[in-house]
Design a protein around this motif. Structure first.
Motif, mmCIF file in Angstrom:
data_model
loop_
_atom_site.group_PDB
_atom_site.id
_atom_site.type_symbol
_atom_site.label_atom_id
_atom_site.label_comp_id
_atom_site.label_asym_id
_atom_site.label_seq_id
_atom_site.Cartn_x
_atom_site.Cartn_y
_atom_site.Cartn_z
ATOM 1 N N SER A 263 0.856 -1.178 0.000
ATOM 2 C CA SER A 263 0.000 0.000 0.000
ATOM 3 C C SER A 263 0.897 1.235 0.000
ATOM 4 O O SER A 263 0.744 2.126 -0.821
ATOM 5 C CB SER A 263 -0.916 -0.001 1.218
ATOM 6 O OG SER A 263 -2.032 0.797 0.972
ATOM 7 N N PHE B 93 -9.763 -2.561 -9.323
ATOM 8 C CA PHE B 93 -9.682 -1.409 -8.412
ATOM 9 C C PHE B 93 -10.638 -0.304 -8.903
ATOM 10 O O PHE B 93 -10.700 -0.037 -10.103
ATOM 11 C CB PHE B 93 -8.233 -0.911 -8.386
ATOM 12 C CG PHE B 93 -7.939 0.030 -7.269
ATOM 13 C CD1 PHE B 93 -7.735 -0.444 -5.985
ATOM 14 C CD2 PHE B 93 -7.868 1.396 -7.488
ATOM 15 C CE1 PHE B 93 -7.467 0.430 -4.939
ATOM 16 C CE2 PHE B 93 -7.602 2.275 -6.447
ATOM 17 C CZ PHE B 93 -7.389 1.790 -5.171
ATOM 18 N N TYR C 27 -5.695 -6.555 -6.417
ATOM 19 C CA TYR C 27 -5.315 -5.785 -5.229
ATOM 20 C C TYR C 27 -5.798 -6.411 -3.925
ATOM 21 O O TYR C 27 -5.212 -6.188 -2.874
ATOM 22 C CB TYR C 27 -5.775 -4.331 -5.349
ATOM 23 C CG TYR C 27 -7.226 -4.047 -5.032
ATOM 24 C CD1 TYR C 27 -8.222 -4.293 -5.956
ATOM 25 C CD2 TYR C 27 -7.599 -3.511 -3.797
ATOM 26 C CE1 TYR C 27 -9.549 -4.019 -5.674
ATOM 27 C CE2 TYR C 27 -8.911 -3.229 -3.500
ATOM 28 C CZ TYR C 27 -9.885 -3.492 -4.439
ATOM 29 O OH TYR C 27 -11.195 -3.221 -4.141
ATOM 30 N N HIS D 14 0.080 -3.634 -8.175
ATOM 31 C CA HIS D 14 0.432 -4.600 -7.135
ATOM 32 C C HIS D 14 1.446 -5.641 -7.588
ATOM 33 O O HIS D 14 1.778 -6.553 -6.834
ATOM 34 C CB HIS D 14 -0.837 -5.281 -6.594
ATOM 35 C CG HIS D 14 -1.602 -4.360 -5.707
ATOM 36 N ND1 HIS D 14 -1.382 -4.263 -4.359
ATOM 37 C CD2 HIS D 14 -2.539 -3.432 -6.006
ATOM 38 C CE1 HIS D 14 -2.161 -3.344 -3.847
ATOM 39 N NE2 HIS D 14 -2.882 -2.812 -4.831
ATOM 40 N N TYR E 15 4.512 3.943 -5.418
ATOM 41 C CA TYR E 15 4.633 4.126 -3.958
ATOM 42 C C TYR E 15 4.442 2.832 -3.175
ATOM 43 O O TYR E 15 4.548 2.833 -1.955
ATOM 44 C CB TYR E 15 3.662 5.210 -3.458
ATOM 45 C CG TYR E 15 2.262 5.150 -4.038
ATOM 46 C CD1 TYR E 15 1.367 4.181 -3.626
ATOM 47 C CD2 TYR E 15 1.840 6.069 -4.994
ATOM 48 C CE1 TYR E 15 0.081 4.129 -4.162
ATOM 49 C CE2 TYR E 15 0.570 6.021 -5.534
ATOM 50 C CZ TYR E 15 -0.302 5.045 -5.119
ATOM 51 O OH TYR E 15 -1.567 4.986 -5.643
ATOM 52 N N LYS E 16 4.107 1.751 -3.855
ATOM 53 C CA LYS E 16 3.911 0.481 -3.128
ATOM 54 C C LYS E 16 5.252 -0.261 -3.070
ATOM 55 O O LYS E 16 6.144 0.131 -2.338
ATOM 56 C CB LYS E 16 2.837 -0.349 -3.815
ATOM 57 C CG LYS E 16 1.471 0.337 -3.899
ATOM 58 C CD LYS E 16 0.476 -0.588 -4.574
ATOM 59 C CE LYS E 16 -0.792 0.130 -4.999
ATOM 60 N NZ LYS E 16 -1.594 0.653 -3.917
ATOM 61 N N ARG F 53 -9.252 -4.434 4.228
ATOM 62 C CA ARG F 53 -9.997 -4.113 3.021
ATOM 63 C C ARG F 53 -11.420 -4.625 3.185
ATOM 64 O O ARG F 53 -11.637 -5.798 3.511
ATOM 65 C CB ARG F 53 -9.340 -4.731 1.767
ATOM 66 C CG ARG F 53 -8.112 -3.959 1.280
ATOM 67 C CD ARG F 53 -8.476 -2.537 0.821
ATOM 68 N NE ARG F 53 -7.291 -1.696 0.570
ATOM 69 C CZ ARG F 53 -6.774 -0.827 1.437
ATOM 70 N NH1 ARG F 53 -7.283 -0.690 2.635
ATOM 71 N NH2 ARG F 53 -5.744 -0.081 1.105
ATOM 72 N N ARG G 259 -5.116 -7.684 4.677
ATOM 73 C CA ARG G 259 -4.087 -7.925 3.667
ATOM 74 C C ARG G 259 -2.721 -7.832 4.333
ATOM 75 O O ARG G 259 -2.446 -6.860 5.042
ATOM 76 C CB ARG G 259 -4.174 -6.807 2.618
ATOM 77 C CG ARG G 259 -4.444 -7.253 1.250
ATOM 78 C CD ARG G 259 -4.620 -6.128 0.273
ATOM 79 N NE ARG G 259 -4.217 -4.776 0.655
ATOM 80 C CZ ARG G 259 -4.179 -3.771 -0.200
ATOM 81 N NH1 ARG G 259 -4.478 -3.952 -1.458
ATOM 82 N NH2 ARG G 259 -3.836 -2.552 0.184
ATOM 83 N N VAL H 197 -9.079 6.105 6.119
ATOM 84 C CA VAL H 197 -8.168 5.439 5.178
ATOM 85 C C VAL H 197 -7.969 4.065 5.780
ATOM 86 O O VAL H 197 -7.275 3.895 6.759
ATOM 87 C CB VAL H 197 -6.828 6.198 5.059
ATOM 88 C CG1 VAL H 197 -5.838 5.412 4.214
ATOM 89 C CG2 VAL H 197 -7.062 7.571 4.450
HETATM 90 N N1 LIG Z 1 -2.903 5.467 -2.758
HETATM 91 C C1 LIG Z 1 -3.320 5.321 -1.486
HETATM 92 C C2 LIG Z 1 -3.538 6.446 -0.690
HETATM 93 C C3 LIG Z 1 -3.948 6.315 0.627
HETATM 94 C C4 LIG Z 1 -4.137 5.048 1.127
HETATM 95 C C5 LIG Z 1 -3.955 3.915 0.368
HETATM 96 C C6 LIG Z 1 -3.578 4.058 -0.965
HETATM 97 C C7 LIG Z 1 -3.417 2.885 -1.817
HETATM 98 O O1 LIG Z 1 -2.602 2.898 -2.680
HETATM 99 C C8 LIG Z 1 -4.266 1.734 -1.604
HETATM 100 C C9 LIG Z 1 -3.996 0.647 -2.580
HETATM 101 N N2 LIG Z 1 -4.193 1.046 -3.951
HETATM 102 C C10 LIG Z 1 -4.814 -0.602 -2.358
HETATM 103 O O2 LIG Z 1 -4.524 -1.586 -2.998
HETATM 104 O O3 LIG Z 1 -5.719 -0.647 -1.571
#
Ligand SMILES: Nc1ccccc1C(=O)C[C@H](N)C(=O)O
Ligand SMILES: Cc1ncc(COP(=O)(O)O)c(C=O)c1O
Length: 421
Positions: free
Chosen positions: A37, A127, A181, A209, A231-232, A375, A381, A420
């Motif tokens: 994440s 997603f 995801y 992912h 950013y992951k 989630r 997760r 969040v």
């Molecule tokens: N961009 C974010 C900003 C704030 C909190 C989470 C995200 C995530 O990236 C979640 C991710 N895409 C997920 O697979 O749930």
């Protein structure tokens, strides 16, 4: 549980990537399992941000073309650094925009509907942002009813055959995740691409992912386009600039979302009102690149290129394999549903477990220093990351999970998600 600790220590002693752990900022007594994440900060990512800040400080406007990291070419430079992670030629890869903007850009550019062929095939587990973007494109082109969703048989994973069965002459374009995801399932990108092309359909994948967790061979597979966030698993920091791949065979098509940074660099500052698109992937840029949000990637990607994605994948599989083995052996009585597919070629970098009290369990874990994510509606997760997690981290995370289940402390946390999640 003691025997698992011994196994974990044995695996750690044998771990060729353990040297990278010290490069990351990992909190004391923290078992961070949320790298899918938001990846953790490395010292090299921090240093590259400071270097770019220094260029700004000392070079001012000349930072665009001078210094060791000229900003004018940074999107392409970071593209080059990511090319090996996806099996693509560097000239087909770019760092630009956000994932969602890149979906708008690639889909709008490559979607060429006709009266009979206008549908876009996605899947029902996709997603949300991907769906919003695709639906917007369909709406704008006057094909609002053209969204076709492949269904999941079990609500968690997808069958390749079910997706292929929907590929007919009415489908113009397909967008699917590389790794789901939630469940962490890997889709068979090579087979799906072959099947799509047999029917004359453009196909792209969302690698959010999968990039940095598994290897890809996008060029060999013939994939038309791909998008991903950085950013992951790539540890580029919150909101770091996203990635984009478009197969060279499409580079001659003019992009839909045009801006002056997509112009041929040589003529960009002629300031002509006629768009002179860059001949390569650079055309997919729109406005001024977000240099400060790209800067961490210079350092973060250096680590990947040094460690090698093959070794990262090998350790990642061993980490999730160890986790699954412990879950199978020690957690049967708690009523968890393990959603992630077992086979190594179908499992990405994270594991999804279901439980009716998942939100409370997630909160209880966080209160004890284990950081997964929740989630909706009822899943936790867990992503042990090869570059900075140890096998002992996995052991401790699951030991704490077991304690929370045994003493029932998760019930004190209620069962609601945060803003969040
Ligand atoms: N961009 C974010 C900003 C704030 C909190 C989470 C995200 C995530 O990236 C979640 C991710 N895409 C997920 O697979 O749930
Ligand atoms: C599969 C997938 N697609 C798209 C996104 C959204 O990307 P962005 O917020 O960078 O546009 C995410 C996560 O944020 C994701 O996990």
């Amino acid at each position: 549980m003691e025997k698992w600790l011994e196994t974990a220590r044995r695996y750690d002693a044998d771990d060729q990537l353990s040297k990278y752990r010290d490069e990351f900022y990992i909190g004391e007594n923290l078992y961070y399992m949320d790298g899918n994440s938001l990846g953790l900060m490395s010292r090299r990512a921090e240093a590259s941000v400071l270097d770019v800040m220094d260029d700004w400080k000392t070079l001012g406007i000349d930072g665009w073309t001078e210094g060791e990291r000229p900003w004018f070419y940074m999107s392409e430079r970071i593209g080059e650094l990511m090319a090996g992670l996806i099996g693509a030629d560097p000239v087909s890869v770019l760092a630009t925009n956000s994932t969602t903007v890149n979906i708008h850009q690639t889909v709008r550019t490559l979607y060429q509907p006709t009266e009979d062929r206008y549908k876009i095939l996605v899947d029902e587990l996709n997603f949300p942002s991907d769906i919003y973007a695709v639906q917007a494109v369909l709406d704008d082109y006057g094909h609002g009813d053209g969204l076709l969703k492949a269904k999941s048989r079990d609500g968690h994973n997808l069958e390749t055959e079910d997706i292929i069965a929907l590929m007919d002459e009415s489908v113009a374009l397909i967008l699917l995740p590389a790794v789901l995801y939630r469940s962490g399932q890997i889709l068979d990108m090579e087979r799906l691409t072959r099947a799509a092309h047999e029917k004359g359909i453009i196909i792209g994948f969302d690698l959010c992912h999968s990039i940095g967790a598994i290897p890809h061979e996008l060029k060999d597979w013939g994939v038309d386009f791909a998008v991903w966030c950085t950013y992951k698993h790539l540890n580029g920091g919150p909101g770091s600039v996203a990635g984009l791949y478009v197969h060279p065979k499409h580079h001659h098509k003019q992009v839909s979302l045009r801006g002056w940074f997509g112009n041929n660099k040589e003529s960009q500052f002629d300031m002509d009102h006629t768009f002179d698109p860059a001949a390569d992937i650079s055309q997919y840029q729109i406005g001024t690149p977000h240099i400060l949000s790209m800067a961490p990637l210079l350092g973060a990607l250096e680590i990947f290129n040094e460690a090698g994605i093959a070794d990262v994948r090998e350790k990642s599989l061993k980490l999730t394999g160890f986790m699954l083995e412990m879950l199978d052996a020690e957690f049967e009585k708690y009523g968890f549903e393990i959603v992630t597919p077992r086979p190594a070629d179908a499992r990405g970098g994270h594991v999804l477990i279901g439980h009716e009290n998942a939100a409370g369990i997630n909160a209880a874990l966080k209160s004890r220093g284990v950081i997964p994510d929740f989630r909706a509606p009822s899943f936790v997760r867990i992503a042990p990351v090869a570059l900075y997690n140890s096998f002992e981290d996995v052991y401790h995370a699951l030991k704490i999970l077991k304690e929370i289940m045994d003493d029932g402390t998760y019930k004190k946390f209620g069962n609601r998600r945060g803003v969040v999640a």
